[in-house]
Design an enzyme around this catalytic site. Sequence first.
Site, PDB file in Angstrom:
ATOM      1  N   SER A 143       0.740  -1.438  -0.028  1.00 24.43           N
ATOM      2  CA  SER A 143      -0.086   0.054  -0.031  1.00 24.43           C
ATOM      3  C   SER A 143       0.988   1.280  -0.056  1.00 24.43           C
ATOM      4  O   SER A 143       2.093   1.260   0.587  1.00 24.43           O
ATOM      5  CB  SER A 143      -1.081  -0.010   1.282  1.00 24.43           C
ATOM      6  OG  SER A 143      -1.575   1.380   1.398  1.00 24.43           O
ATOM      7  N   TYR A 156      -1.703  -1.214  10.129  1.00 27.97           N
ATOM      8  CA  TYR A 156      -1.899  -1.549   8.889  1.00 27.97           C
ATOM      9  C   TYR A 156      -0.719  -1.072   8.153  1.00 27.97           C
ATOM     10  O   TYR A 156      -0.322  -1.746   7.246  1.00 27.97           O
ATOM     11  CB  TYR A 156      -3.153  -0.748   8.229  1.00 27.97           C
ATOM     12  CG  TYR A 156      -3.378  -1.043   6.505  1.00 27.97           C
ATOM     13  CD1 TYR A 156      -4.009  -2.264   6.337  1.00 27.97           C
ATOM     14  CD2 TYR A 156      -3.423   0.046   5.784  1.00 27.97           C
ATOM     15  CE1 TYR A 156      -3.931  -2.482   4.743  1.00 27.97           C
ATOM     16  CE2 TYR A 156      -3.543  -0.158   4.319  1.00 27.97           C
ATOM     17  CZ  TYR A 156      -3.857  -1.315   3.892  1.00 27.97           C
ATOM     18  OH  TYR A 156      -3.989  -1.372   2.688  1.00 27.97           O
TER      19      TYR A 156
END
Length: 249
Positions: A143, A156
């Site tokens: 990401s 995350y």
Amino acid sequence: MSQSISLHKKRILVTGGARGLGKAFASSLVEAGAKVAIADILVEEGNVAAKSMGAQFFEVDLTDPIEVTRCIEEVIKWLGGIDGLVNNAAIATGIGGPGMTDIEVEVWDKVMNVNVRGTWLVSKASVPHLAKCGNGKILNLASDTALWGATNLMHYVASKGAIVAMTRSMANELGEKGISVNCIAPGLTEVEATEYVPEERKQLYRENRPLKRTQMPSDITGSVIFFMSDASDFITGQCLPVNGGFVMN
């Protein structure tokens, strides 16, 4: 890209393919000519998704090594082998929520177990089979939050940073087996899982990228097809941001 690169006869497993990005990836791979298996914990959605695109669904809990081994064996039996693995499955609990000092230990562990442990376990079980095809491909989903240090979701971000590091280590270790390992780092993409993301965070992306629009799954599928194809045979250990220029390497 899906029209110019063929994946004819390629056998590919996509984890987390029941919905969201994984579903879009699996569908695009089928359209490019691949035989695709979907592995997910979401049984009903997974079966519906697979049926809609001509793929096959396999149920699995990616955090359980016994479950993963069983799933990969079933996938190999159905596919007849495996040429590519797309490690897409992940969770993003708490986006736009708690700061690092407020993240619950249980939430941290859950995100790490699915995003990092799951990626490792599926890759580990798949490597012996990928090595048999001579030019196996692993594509991990990172990401761009890990590249710019997004706030209020450090669990995350940390998990996706681990994916980038794992990709490089895996590439070095698996090259001698003829397996290339790369990752892509998408920006915030409009899928079911991002419906609860605060609008101000979505606006941050739109206003601060050169391509000033909402990112859609179709903006990423071309890179997935490329990395699963023979066109990427001499590329390994790389992380490609696919985010409209929000982060540039």
